[in-house]
Design a protein around this motif. Sequence first.
Motif, PDB file in Angstrom:
ATOM      1  N   PHE A 174      68.428 -13.708  15.208  1.00  0.00           N
ATOM      2  CA  PHE A 174      67.581 -14.144  14.307  1.00  0.00           C
ATOM      3  C   PHE A 174      66.264 -13.506  14.302  1.00  0.00           C
ATOM      4  O   PHE A 174      65.770 -13.082  15.454  1.00  0.00           O
ATOM      5  N   PHE A 175      65.653 -12.965  13.228  1.00  0.00           N
ATOM      6  CA  PHE A 175      64.562 -12.174  13.359  1.00  0.00           C
ATOM      7  C   PHE A 175      63.467 -13.047  12.610  1.00  0.00           C
ATOM      8  O   PHE A 175      63.664 -13.367  11.492  1.00  0.00           O
ATOM      9  N   ILE A 176      62.169 -12.917  12.940  1.00  0.00           N
ATOM     10  CA  ILE A 176      60.753 -13.477  12.330  1.00  0.00           C
ATOM     11  C   ILE A 176      59.994 -12.324  11.901  1.00  0.00           C
ATOM     12  O   ILE A 176      59.574 -11.508  12.668  1.00  0.00           O
ATOM     13  N   ASN A 177      59.832 -12.288  10.720  1.00  0.00           N
ATOM     14  CA  ASN A 177      58.979 -11.100  10.278  1.00  0.00           C
ATOM     15  C   ASN A 177      57.889 -11.603   9.432  1.00  0.00           C
ATOM     16  O   ASN A 177      57.755 -12.439   8.471  1.00  0.00           O
ATOM     17  N   PRO A 178      56.631 -11.411  10.235  1.00  0.00           N
ATOM     18  CA  PRO A 178      55.262 -12.069   9.542  1.00  0.00           C
ATOM     19  C   PRO A 178      54.693 -11.274   8.109  1.00  0.00           C
ATOM     20  O   PRO A 178      53.672 -11.930   7.740  1.00  0.00           O
ATOM     21  N   THR A 179      55.488 -10.189   7.825  1.00  0.00           N
ATOM     22  CA  THR A 179      54.831  -9.674   6.489  1.00  0.00           C
ATOM     23  C   THR A 179      55.874  -9.652   5.434  1.00  0.00           C
ATOM     24  O   THR A 179      56.979  -8.949   5.911  1.00  0.00           O
ATOM     25  N   SER A 180      55.672 -10.160   4.386  1.00  0.00           N
ATOM     26  CA  SER A 180      56.860  -9.886   3.523  1.00  0.00           C
ATOM     27  C   SER A 180      57.020  -8.500   2.991  1.00  0.00           C
ATOM     28  O   SER A 180      56.168  -8.013   2.761  1.00  0.00           O
TER      29      SER A 180
ATOM     30  N   GLU B  42      60.663 -18.172   4.407  1.00  0.00           N
ATOM     31  CA  GLU B  42      61.944 -18.273   3.518  1.00  0.00           C
ATOM     32  C   GLU B  42      62.994 -17.809   4.745  1.00  0.00           C
ATOM     33  O   GLU B  42      62.629 -16.760   5.421  1.00  0.00           O
ATOM     34  N   LEU B  43      64.184 -17.910   4.665  1.00  0.00           N
ATOM     35  CA  LEU B  43      65.144 -17.371   5.173  1.00  0.00           C
ATOM     36  C   LEU B  43      65.968 -16.352   4.211  1.00  0.00           C
ATOM     37  O   LEU B  43      66.426 -17.025   3.355  1.00  0.00           O
ATOM     38  N   ARG B  44      66.131 -15.181   4.542  1.00  0.00           N
ATOM     39  CA  ARG B  44      66.626 -14.261   4.020  1.00  0.00           C
ATOM     40  C   ARG B  44      68.105 -13.698   4.536  1.00  0.00           C
ATOM     41  O   ARG B  44      67.862 -13.249   5.567  1.00  0.00           O
TER      42      ARG B  44
ATOM     43  N   TYR C  49      64.983  -6.231   1.358  1.00  0.00           N
ATOM     44  CA  TYR C  49      64.741  -7.814   1.109  1.00  0.00           C
ATOM     45  C   TYR C  49      64.888  -8.579   2.218  1.00  0.00           C
ATOM     46  O   TYR C  49      63.874  -9.385   2.597  1.00  0.00           O
ATOM     47  N   ALA C  50      65.550  -8.365   3.260  1.00  0.00           N
ATOM     48  CA  ALA C  50      65.886  -8.975   4.576  1.00  0.00           C
ATOM     49  C   ALA C  50      65.419  -8.350   5.479  1.00  0.00           C
ATOM     50  O   ALA C  50      65.953  -8.081   6.583  1.00  0.00           O
ATOM     51  N   SER C  51      64.045  -7.647   5.491  1.00  0.00           N
ATOM     52  CA  SER C  51      63.419  -6.861   6.520  1.00  0.00           C
ATOM     53  C   SER C  51      63.375  -7.805   7.857  1.00  0.00           C
ATOM     54  O   SER C  51      62.756  -9.013   7.933  1.00  0.00           O
TER      55      SER C  51
ATOM     56  N   VAL D  77      66.866 -13.469   8.368  1.00  0.00           N
ATOM     57  CA  VAL D  77      65.516 -13.198   8.674  1.00  0.00           C
ATOM     58  C   VAL D  77      64.557 -14.125   8.352  1.00  0.00           C
ATOM     59  O   VAL D  77      64.881 -14.735   7.114  1.00  0.00           O
ATOM     60  N   ILE D  78      63.808 -14.651   9.063  1.00  0.00           N
ATOM     61  CA  ILE D  78      62.822 -15.662   8.554  1.00  0.00           C
ATOM     62  C   ILE D  78      61.467 -14.727   8.258  1.00  0.00           C
ATOM     63  O   ILE D  78      61.031 -13.928   9.045  1.00  0.00           O
ATOM     64  N   ILE D  79      61.447 -14.831   6.781  1.00  0.00           N
ATOM     65  CA  ILE D  79      60.075 -14.143   6.387  1.00  0.00           C
ATOM     66  C   ILE D  79      58.833 -15.185   6.454  1.00  0.00           C
ATOM     67  O   ILE D  79      58.885 -16.059   5.582  1.00  0.00           O
ATOM     68  N   ALA D  80      58.035 -15.182   7.465  1.00  0.00           N
ATOM     69  CA  ALA D  80      57.241 -16.234   8.030  1.00  0.00           C
ATOM     70  C   ALA D  80      56.018 -15.766   7.602  1.00  0.00           C
ATOM     71  O   ALA D  80      55.049 -15.431   8.632  1.00  0.00           O
ATOM     72  N   THR D  81      55.363 -15.624   6.395  1.00  0.00           N
ATOM     73  CA  THR D  81      54.208 -15.238   5.919  1.00  0.00           C
ATOM     74  C   THR D  81      53.116 -16.103   6.241  1.00  0.00           C
ATOM     75  O   THR D  81      51.918 -15.982   6.188  1.00  0.00           O
TER      76      THR D  81
ATOM     77  N   VAL E  19      68.885 -16.784  -0.308  1.00  0.00           N
ATOM     78  CA  VAL E  19      67.696 -17.316   0.392  1.00  0.00           C
ATOM     79  C   VAL E  19      67.894 -18.675   0.661  1.00  0.00           C
ATOM     80  O   VAL E  19      68.343 -19.357  -0.189  1.00  0.00           O
TER      81      VAL E  19
END
Lengths: 341, 341
Positions: free
Chosen positions: B322-328, A3-5, B223-225, A14-18, A95
Amino acid sequence: MSELRWDPLKLHWVIIATERGRRPRDFPVEAEAGVQTSCPFCYGNEDKTPREIFAIRPSGAPNTANWQVRVVPNKYPALRVEGELKSRGYGPYDVMDGIGAHEIIIETPDHDRGLADLAPAEITNVLKAYRARFLDLRQDRRLRYMVLFKNHGTRAGATLSHAHSQLIAVPLTPPVAATELRICREFYDAKDRCIFCDLIDFEISCGDRIVREFANYVIMTPYASCFPFELRLYPKRHSHDFALLGDGDLAELAVAMKEMLFRLKTVLKDPPYNFILHTAPPTQDRLGKPNYWTSIEYDYHWHIELVPRLTQIAGFEWGTGFFINPTSPEDAATFLRDAEV
Amino acid sequence: MSELRWDPLKLHWVIIATERGRRPRDFPVEAEAGVQTSCPFCYGNEDKTPREIFAIRPSGAPNTANWQVRVVPNKYPALRVEGELKSRGYGPYDVMDGIGAHEIIIETPDHDRGLADLAPAEITNVLKAYRARFLDLRQDRRLRYMVLFKNHGTRAGATLSHAHSQLIAVPLTPPVAATELRICREFYDAKDRCIFCDLIDFEISCGDRIVREFANYVIMTPYASCFPFELRLYPKRHSHDFALLGDGDLAELAVAMKEMLFRLKTVLKDPPYNFILHTAPPTQDRLGKPNYWTSIEYDYHWHIELVPRLTQIAGFEWGTGFFINPTSPEDAATFLRDAEV
């Protein structure tokens, strides 16, 4: 799906890239330090990556050995090509589905040679792969910006040690790029000149921050460097789009890149670094019509930004967007320029 | 003297702080890892720091032992208080003298206890020191913004392991703060509400990202960590200025901070982290007249942002913003909330 948030206070996505698979229990384990039994980027392991998108291979079938440069989708992509681009509100936030592309450019089949160790002819092939991927991804009108970057060393974010760079295509223009593109546009509108051409002319005539100058390229430390030994590589003549370079331009650029990377490696003992290729974005909108960036060939100037990771980004930098750099760009340029390599 | 240099393309200032003494030849040496023979922050070594600015000490003379919290100027400051604020053009750039303040808040005399290990009453003293320094520095009208932050652990930028936080006062409003303050102002102008109050109400009623809730404070993952396990600590009631809190408020806040830091330390095995206290800027301009921020008491909401440094900021993040966060953030909140500590 990722998701992009949208953060409505920081004004960024922010890319939430689970799918990249860092579940909470994976922490606090240290990131893997490149020690592997079998490297998926070596000859004979072509089936350990997703199927290749592009390769330079004198002969032989796709996904077999004997390639010189190989491009594959990231096995753990931050964004995926499949799906429709949809955005929606969520409470006070926004989102969007994580549509995009995330590719790996394997720069050499040799596990133990870095980009700095390759011959200019080999680096030229890497640059040809970059160019091919930019041109191809631009045909997907959902994608608004492509960023080509390299993480070298664990401290710079690399998880595999075999030399590779990455290309991520995103469905939005990211904030750093948007600011740079807007400034170039406004400067050109006001003055009918490219702001980068002005800066490059000033720096060449001043000389204090020049590390190396070639017929068509120049390597320098930026005046307002955020980090010690930050570097920029610019084409000296106005040129807005890396992807439009001819083979001869790429061969010349490879010589300059080799000089920049090998000098850095030798003088600073192979430091971790990131580099980012900044080039013009697609000039069509999602419906195929000319977009805001159609006059970019006059106002923008492609270039490469390199950041050695010798110091940590700490609370002050993160909390303010202000940077503290303990080494002056003039000292850094002198040190790199005068070193015998 | 340090210089502030303006990047006309990235639109930010960089502090070139050569007094911090990283000459080119100091690289590629690794940053010192906190192994020291004699710690300047321990009892008996008060003469190893510049003379103290503030201390909480039940009895005894300044710069002697028996203090509980001690504030001293940074021995290697990024910015100095002495001098006049002057800015000038330089070719296509701008440059300003490095005026400001750079202070160290030593949180405890105990070398081996971190902020997370202190009792709430001890943390209250640390918060009182923060408050005192904010109030004092605001009297210097050259200073436009104060940022209080903590770097915990080498990977988060700490060079000394003895528990301390830092306060830097800068002669300009930094970009991250300027954006946040502007968004708050615009939201309030349009809606007559505080945007933070809206976000906090939404988050509390949703619950997915709440880690802990107290009578007057709440701890949540944003939400957008941008990073795994990023945390925010907010006062639940509207409150624009940390420096105006009473002793009772600080004692309550200390309990919430203890919970946040101790939970993080226990669950993630003492990760490196940065936290940043975001509070209202001074509301007078350099001439002592009310400035743009005078109505800030209605539109702004002070808070603490905490970023564990479990992943690296790599080329993509640096090149794009832009950030990529691997943990929701939802997984992170659940994991922290449910852990027994």
